[in-house]
Design a protein around this motif. Structure first.
Motif, PDB file in Angstrom:
ATOM      1  N   SER A 146       0.855  -1.206   0.000  1.00  0.00           N
ATOM      2  CA  SER A 146       0.000   0.000   0.000  1.00  0.00           C
ATOM      3  C   SER A 146       0.883   1.244   0.000  1.00  0.00           C
ATOM      4  O   SER A 146       0.601   2.221  -0.686  1.00  0.00           O
ATOM      5  N   TRP A 170       4.903 -10.866  -4.835  1.00  0.00           N
ATOM      6  CA  TRP A 170       3.532 -10.972  -5.398  1.00  0.00           C
ATOM      7  C   TRP A 170       3.548 -10.671  -6.893  1.00  0.00           C
ATOM      8  O   TRP A 170       2.573 -10.122  -7.419  1.00  0.00           O
ATOM      9  N   SER A 380      -5.624  -2.245  -2.218  1.00  0.00           N
ATOM     10  CA  SER A 380      -6.653  -2.893  -1.389  1.00  0.00           C
ATOM     11  C   SER A 380      -7.892  -1.998  -1.295  1.00  0.00           C
ATOM     12  O   SER A 380      -7.835  -0.788  -1.575  1.00  0.00           O
ATOM     13  N   GLU A 382      -9.313  -0.771   1.243  1.00  0.00           N
ATOM     14  CA  GLU A 382      -9.143   0.363   2.181  1.00  0.00           C
ATOM     15  C   GLU A 382      -8.401   1.514   1.502  1.00  0.00           C
ATOM     16  O   GLU A 382      -8.744   2.687   1.669  1.00  0.00           O
TER      17      GLU A 382
HETATM   18  C1  LIG Z   1      -3.596 -11.808  -6.633  1.00  0.00           C
HETATM   19  C2  LIG Z   1      -2.583 -10.734  -6.433  1.00  0.00           C
HETATM   20  C3  LIG Z   1      -1.764 -10.381  -7.483  1.00  0.00           C
HETATM   21  C4  LIG Z   1      -0.801  -9.384  -7.308  1.00  0.00           C
HETATM   22  N1  LIG Z   1       0.016  -9.099  -8.362  1.00  0.00           N
HETATM   23  C5  LIG Z   1       0.978  -8.169  -8.209  1.00  0.00           C
HETATM   24  C6  LIG Z   1       1.884  -7.894  -9.275  1.00  0.00           C
HETATM   25  O1  LIG Z   1       1.802  -8.476 -10.372  1.00  0.00           O
HETATM   26  N2  LIG Z   1       2.860  -7.001  -9.084  1.00  0.00           N
HETATM   27  C7  LIG Z   1       2.991  -6.328  -7.899  1.00  0.00           C
HETATM   28  O2  LIG Z   1       3.886  -5.507  -7.802  1.00  0.00           O
HETATM   29  N3  LIG Z   1       2.149  -6.568  -6.860  1.00  0.00           N
HETATM   30  C8  LIG Z   1       1.148  -7.476  -6.997  1.00  0.00           C
HETATM   31  N4  LIG Z   1       0.301  -7.738  -5.947  1.00  0.00           N
HETATM   32  C9  LIG Z   1       0.512  -7.074  -4.660  1.00  0.00           C
HETATM   33  C10 LIG Z   1      -0.515  -6.009  -4.318  1.00  0.00           C
HETATM   34  O3  LIG Z   1      -0.329  -4.850  -5.090  1.00  0.00           O
HETATM   35  C11 LIG Z   1      -0.331  -5.723  -2.816  1.00  0.00           C
HETATM   36  O4  LIG Z   1      -0.647  -6.920  -2.125  1.00  0.00           O
HETATM   37  C12 LIG Z   1      -1.238  -4.610  -2.341  1.00  0.00           C
HETATM   38  O5  LIG Z   1      -0.819  -3.368  -2.866  1.00  0.00           O
HETATM   39  C13 LIG Z   1      -1.276  -4.518  -0.797  1.00  0.00           C
HETATM   40  O6  LIG Z   1      -0.004  -4.450  -0.277  1.00  0.00           O
HETATM   41  P1  LIG Z   1       0.488  -5.429   0.882  1.00  0.00           P
HETATM   42  O7  LIG Z   1       0.147  -6.833   0.481  1.00  0.00           O
HETATM   43  O8  LIG Z   1       1.908  -5.106   1.168  1.00  0.00           O
HETATM   44  O9  LIG Z   1      -0.423  -5.088   2.146  1.00  0.00           O
HETATM   45  P2  LIG Z   1      -0.207  -3.873   3.160  1.00  0.00           P
HETATM   46  O10 LIG Z   1       0.085  -2.632   2.417  1.00  0.00           O
HETATM   47  O11 LIG Z   1       0.765  -4.296   4.200  1.00  0.00           O
HETATM   48  O12 LIG Z   1      -1.649  -3.753   3.800  1.00  0.00           O
HETATM   49  C14 LIG Z   1      -2.122  -4.637   4.808  1.00  0.00           C
HETATM   50  C15 LIG Z   1      -3.513  -4.200   5.217  1.00  0.00           C
HETATM   51  O13 LIG Z   1      -3.456  -2.869   5.786  1.00  0.00           O
HETATM   52  C16 LIG Z   1      -4.371  -1.996   5.117  1.00  0.00           C
HETATM   53  N5  LIG Z   1      -3.779  -0.663   5.005  1.00  0.00           N
HETATM   54  C17 LIG Z   1      -2.501  -0.359   4.638  1.00  0.00           C
HETATM   55  N6  LIG Z   1      -2.315   0.979   4.622  1.00  0.00           N
HETATM   56  C18 LIG Z   1      -3.521   1.536   4.970  1.00  0.00           C
HETATM   57  C19 LIG Z   1      -3.966   2.889   5.117  1.00  0.00           C
HETATM   58  N7  LIG Z   1      -3.151   3.936   4.890  1.00  0.00           N
HETATM   59  N8  LIG Z   1      -5.275   3.092   5.462  1.00  0.00           N
HETATM   60  C20 LIG Z   1      -6.113   2.032   5.684  1.00  0.00           C
HETATM   61  N9  LIG Z   1      -5.726   0.730   5.573  1.00  0.00           N
HETATM   62  C21 LIG Z   1      -4.449   0.486   5.216  1.00  0.00           C
HETATM   63  C22 LIG Z   1      -4.554  -2.610   3.737  1.00  0.00           C
HETATM   64  O14 LIG Z   1      -5.781  -2.250   3.161  1.00  0.00           O
HETATM   65  C23 LIG Z   1      -4.489  -4.111   4.039  1.00  0.00           C
HETATM   66  O15 LIG Z   1      -5.755  -4.558   4.467  1.00  0.00           O
HETATM   67  C24 LIG Z   1      -0.670  -8.715  -6.075  1.00  0.00           C
HETATM   68  C25 LIG Z   1      -1.519  -9.057  -5.012  1.00  0.00           C
HETATM   69  C26 LIG Z   1      -2.464 -10.059  -5.182  1.00  0.00           C
HETATM   70  C27 LIG Z   1      -3.362 -10.398  -4.034  1.00  0.00           C
END
Ligand SMILES: Cc1cc2nc3c(=O)[nH]c(=O)nc-3n(C[C@H](O)[C@H](O)[C@H](O)COP(=O)(O)OP(=O)(O)OC[C@H]3O[C@@H](n4cnc5c(N)ncnc54)[C@H](O)[C@@H]3O)c2cc1C
Length: 417
Positions: A146, A170, A380, A382
């Protein structure tokens, strides 16, 4: 490549597409060339075979003039209108066409059109349109999802090229990708958004290692990607040094638009309204009032989403999508998830526990599990709600205390990789 006459009407184009598809493709149900997905092993013969078929098909489609319909002619497209594209998509709907390189078409090409040099556009776009170059998106890292601008993977300039070190995660489709693209840190002295530059990276070089991640469905569609002294020439930098955030934002907005517009994984997995109607008929539930009610509700929401997308597309008039397209992604994955929740309920107990020979329960439960990822991928729920609140509705912003601090003074910036 066939060049279709520039003045062709939408109806004439539609007729051409109809004839070509009838001669060169097979209808859904007649052929087993649906989206790659049902539990294949990473690097398995099944996966390799699918990729080879999808490359062949795409080259034929491009030769016939039906790939890159709205892309300018100078970049290997046909330079036609969105209405021509919509006509082709309607004709292609009933066919089981091999789907591959969605990130290349939906993310990489629009980003290059917005920020690439003339050389980059003429070199890369035709190759992507033919599936000669399959693209993956190198954005997320273990400490940056995020908060993407907090990423740590770095690129250092050495003798006219860039040396890349770090880790992405990912990364969808990295196991079959020829190229990847994303932001890397080029200046840790600057605040986090300013010290990034965007690079296209050759995924087949020795400094790139791709490791599969097993998902809850048992499949492996995304990966960890490790860079150890990987290299990329300066000609593969998209946008200026330090402009990587701007380029990445364009790619993200296009991703949200395409995920919301029906090209997203959840919708594909669910198979759309036709699939749920077929399922209800197969289970002899279509005359049941409650089932019909739920199916119709799904159908209405799909239509509302499609019309919203059409209206936003028309208002946008070919400009790069802005923050309002986050609404499409948010709604798109919610509607996509509806079908995957409804189906196991229709199937009944066999939707929770099934015999090994029962494909229906297994398939729809896989779809249900996979659909949850749509609420995370590409931003996400959020984060999208934050964007809609702040940038579309003009509500007060979240405090961002680290926005102006040099990256190297942030805690994350002091961790060496
Ligand atoms: C099926 C799939 C395919 C993907 N493919 C790719 C890809 O090809 N290339 C790539 O680069 N990435 C890819 N991703 C990654 C995706 O972009 C990230 O998973 C996503 O941006 C969320 O980041 P994170 O997993 O680090 O979660 P985090 O950022 O750690 O978030 C964890 C939780 O905290 C919440 N949160 C975080 N910050 C805030 C805020 N400021 N306010 C409110 N809530 C917050 C989030 O909503 C989430 O629920 C993929 C993900 C999935 C599930």
């Amino acid at each position: 490549m066939t060049t279709i006459e520039a003045e062709i009407s939408v109806d004439e184009f539609r007729a051409k597409a109809r004839d070509w598809l009838a001669a060169n493709a097979r209808k859904r149900g007649e052929a087993d060339v649906g989206p790659m997905g049902e539990s294949h092993e990473m690097g398995s013969p099944e996966e390799r075979d699918y990729v080879a078929r999808a490359r062949d098909f795409q080259a034929k489609l491009h030769d016939a003039g039906f790939a890159g319909i709205t892309i300018p002619r100078g970049y290997g497209g046909q330079g036609l209108t969105r209405a021509h594209q919509a006509a082709y998509s309607q004709e292609a709907g009933p066919y089981a066409l091999p789907a591959l390189n969605g990130l290349g078409f939906g993310l990489f090409i629009p980003t290059l059109l917005a920020h690439g040099t003339e050389e980059q556009k003429t070199y890369w776009i035709p190759k992507v349109l033919r599936n000669e170059k399959i693209f993956c998106q190198l954005f997320s890292e273990p400490g940056a999802g995020s908060d993407l601008a907090g990423l740590q993977s770095k690129a250092e300039r050495v003798d006219g090229e860039w040396i890349i070190n770090g880790q992405k995660v990912w990364t969808s489709g990295a196991q079959i990708a020829d190229i990847g693209g994303g932001p890397f840190r080029t200046d840790a002295e600057l605040p986090k958004h300013q010290g990034l530059s965007f690079f296209i990276v050759d995924m087949h070089q020795p400094g790139v290692e791709v490791r599969p991640i097993v998902q809850i469905t048992g499949e492996s569609h995304f990966n960890e990607v490790f860079f150890t002294d990987a290299r990329t020439p300066d000609t593969s930098r998209v946008g200026g040094v330090g402009e990587g955030w701007r380029v990445a934002l364009t790619m993200l907005m296009n991703e949200r638009m395409s995920l919301g517009g029906g090209g997203g994984q959840t919708t594909r997995r669910g198979g759309g309204e036709g699939a749920i109607v077929r399922l209800a008929r197969e289970l002899e539930l279509f005359d049941d009032a409650e089932t019909r009610d739920k199916v119709i509700d799904f159908f209405i929401q799909q239509r509302v989403l499609a019309l919203l997308g059409q209206r936003m597309g028309e208002q946008n008039k070919g400009r790069q999508p802005g923050p309002e397209f986050s609404i499409m992604k948010l709604m798109g994955t919610r509607v996509g998830a509806l079908i995957t929740e409804l189906a196991p309920n229709l199937i009944g107990p066999g939707g929770q526990a099934w015999e090994s020979t029962d494909e229906l329960g297994s398939k729809w439960t896989q779809n249900l599990l996979a659909s949850r990822s749509g609420k995370i991928a590409g931003g996400s729920d959020e984060i999208l709600l934050n964007i809609i609140g702040e940038r579309v509705l003009g509500l007060p912003q979240d405090p961002r205390v680290d926005k102006d601090i040099p990256f190297k003074e942030m805690k994350v910036g002091r961790v060496s990789i």
